[in-house]
Write a protein that holds these residues in place. Structure first.
Motif, PDB file in Angstrom:
ATOM      1  N   ALA A 380       0.823  -1.208   0.000  1.00  0.00           N
ATOM      2  CA  ALA A 380       0.000   0.000   0.000  1.00  0.00           C
ATOM      3  C   ALA A 380       0.858   1.258   0.000  1.00  0.00           C
ATOM      4  O   ALA A 380       0.552   2.244  -0.686  1.00  0.00           O
ATOM      5  N   VAL A 394      -7.897   3.307  -5.813  1.00  0.00           N
ATOM      6  CA  VAL A 394      -7.753   1.894  -5.436  1.00  0.00           C
ATOM      7  C   VAL A 394      -8.865   1.523  -4.458  1.00  0.00           C
ATOM      8  O   VAL A 394      -9.074   2.206  -3.451  1.00  0.00           O
ATOM      9  N   ILE A 397      -7.010  -4.176  -1.760  1.00  0.00           N
ATOM     10  CA  ILE A 397      -5.717  -4.814  -1.986  1.00  0.00           C
ATOM     11  C   ILE A 397      -5.766  -6.202  -1.374  1.00  0.00           C
ATOM     12  O   ILE A 397      -6.194  -6.351  -0.216  1.00  0.00           O
ATOM     13  N   TYR A 420      -4.282  -5.296  -6.675  1.00  0.00           N
ATOM     14  CA  TYR A 420      -5.109  -4.187  -6.206  1.00  0.00           C
ATOM     15  C   TYR A 420      -6.282  -4.006  -7.170  1.00  0.00           C
ATOM     16  O   TYR A 420      -6.163  -4.241  -8.384  1.00  0.00           O
ATOM     17  N   TRP A 426      -8.928  -6.100 -11.404  1.00  0.00           N
ATOM     18  CA  TRP A 426      -7.828  -6.513 -10.540  1.00  0.00           C
ATOM     19  C   TRP A 426      -6.529  -6.419 -11.334  1.00  0.00           C
ATOM     20  O   TRP A 426      -6.432  -6.928 -12.443  1.00  0.00           O
ATOM     21  N   TYR A 429       0.370  -6.166  -8.708  1.00  0.00           N
ATOM     22  CA  TYR A 429       1.397  -5.208  -8.298  1.00  0.00           C
ATOM     23  C   TYR A 429       2.760  -5.691  -8.762  1.00  0.00           C
ATOM     24  O   TYR A 429       3.128  -6.848  -8.578  1.00  0.00           O
TER      25      TYR A 429
END
Length: 442
Positions: A380, A394, A397, A420, A426, A429
């Motif tokens: 984050a 966002v 997560i 995320y 979706w 990351y």
């Protein structure tokens, strides 16, 4: 014999022939042969995989439990199932709607309240269908869809209230909870006190309007390699066509083949291991209720035991008669760099399947190893500092798997990763990108 007799004789013979012809014709019309009765052809019972109950298909992917001064959470399937099993022994009654729509700030405040737990769902779940999981006593269940369930308890009275929330619309229904055995303390101990053993979570976007909470410690995951097992496409042919014996098979090219009759077509991609079935005459544009649509689709897949791996409900669009299910592995959602290969998609038409798109591989594990993903707070923090996305957009997560298909080795590799949710999609990351790699979920 004189010539004068020839004409009368010819007339008599002609009359006899006419009478004989009439007799034969009458006999043909009235004759009924003695035949043994024809037995109706028996239908072949096709069971490709498993049948599943609604409770096995509609499941939350995350649970957060907020105490006074402490936040806990879990994405562990066993821990979530224990909570759901306890909730299945409840009775929900006195459902009422909150006529005021909550905006994002109000919803965030709602989720931040202490003495409650929240269940997170990937798609909007029709409330009448959830009656199969948590019984609802009301005689009329509203046609309302939700993607969050919030259950609040009163520490002084040990009583529960339940809230079904639609994040997109800001609407929600609330009701009262009564345990079937009337022992509310049993539920309190099983859920509230048991939740104290969950992982520690923290809210990460305090300056934004969306409530997001993630684990504060590294997440233990399993990286697995699976052998590419296949189900024969002919089994789906037998299950989906009205008369499998009338189906024609043709090779389109090196990676595609087709099965078809005069009414439907099944296309097989032998490289990606995907099936695409369409029955054009079954297409329907008539309005349908989300609950009816979801029941119809689940039952149509159950008819041929189509749950070949662990799939969960993830999306529904009643206007287009569209339902999607997501592959899960070890309790976590599985995504792929090849669109659609980790999903079952169905359009349901006039009393039968209109279009059906799905994989025909199955997962047979051959190797696994343990590993840890970074803490959710680290992810984050990295996202909030990225100049390639708007962290305020966002929505959530969570952890999941990226499935990669090695065609040469005929294996699938499940790589644990952080994902995320942003703009209903979706995205994986990626530290190298300081942002994410789009993997696509409408």
């Amino acid at each position: 014999m004189g010539l004068k007799y020839i004409e009368p004789i010819k007339s008599i013979i002609l009359l006899l022939l006419v009478l004989l012809s009439a007799t034969f014709t009458f006999s043909i019309w009235t004759y009924t042969p003695r035949l043994d009765p024809i037995e109706p052809s028996s239908t072949v019972d096709i069971s490709i995989g498993e049948r599943k109950d609604v409770k096995d298909i509609i499941k939350p992917y995350k649970l957060l439990i907020k105490y006074d001064g402490m936040l806990k959470g879990t994405t562990n399937s066993s821990e979530i199932d224990n909570v759901l099993n306890e909730m299945s022994r409840w009775k929900v009654s006195q459902l009422v709607t909150n006529s005021t729509e909550m905006n994002k700030e109000q919803m965030k405040t709602f989720f931040q309240q202490p003495n409650q737990f929240t269940l997170y769902f990937q798609g909007l779940v029709p409330l009448p269908v959830y009656d199969d999981i948590v019984p609802i006593e009301d005689s009329v269940i509203p046609q309302f869809s939700f993607d969050r369930i919030v259950v609040r308890w009163n520490p002084r009275e040990i009583a529960f209230d339940i809230h079904f929330i639609n994040q997109a619309s800001g609407l929600h229904y609330s009701g009262k909870v009564t345990p079937v055995d009337t022992d509310t303390m049993t539920s309190y101990r099983a859920i509230v006190l048991g939740g104290e053993n969950f992982s520690e979570y923290a809210e990460v976007n305090s300056q934004e309007s969306t409530y997001i909470a993630v684990p504060v410690k590294p997440v233990h995951m399993i990286r697995s390699t699976y052998y590419q097992e296949e189900l024969s496409p002919t089994r789906f042919r037998d299950a989906l066509f009205n008369d499998p014996n009338a189906v024609r098979r043709s090779q389109v090219n090196a990676t595609h083949e087709e099965f078809g009759d005069d009414h439907a077509l099944l296309t097989v991609n032998t490289q990606s291991k995907m099936l695409n079935f369409v029955h054009p005459a079954a297409e329907s544009r008539e309005p349908t209720l989300p609950s009816d649509l979801l029941y119809d689709v689940i039952e149509s897949i159950n008819e041929h035991g189509g749950w070949t791996d662990t799939f969960r409900f993830s999306y529904i669009n009643a206007y287009s008669h569209y339902v999607r299910f997501q592959l899960f592995n070890n309790g976590y959602p599985v995504f792929s760099d090849v669109a659609g290969t980790t999903e079952i998609v169905q359009f349901f038409g006039e009393n039968r399947v209109f279009r059906y798109i799905r994989p025909y591989y199955t997962l047979e594990v051959i190797f696994s190893e343990e590993m840890d993903l970074p803490a959710g707070t680290e992810i984050a923090n990295a996202l909030s500092k990225s100049d390639k996305l708007d962290f305020g957009a966002v929505e959530d997560i969570t952890v999941g798997y990226m499935m990669r298909h090695d065609l040469e080795k005929r294996i699938f590799v499940m790589e644990p990763a952080w994902y995320y949710l942003m703009k209903t999609k979706w995205q994986r990351y990626s530290p190298e990108q300081s942002g994410g790699e789009h993997i696509g979920l409408e």
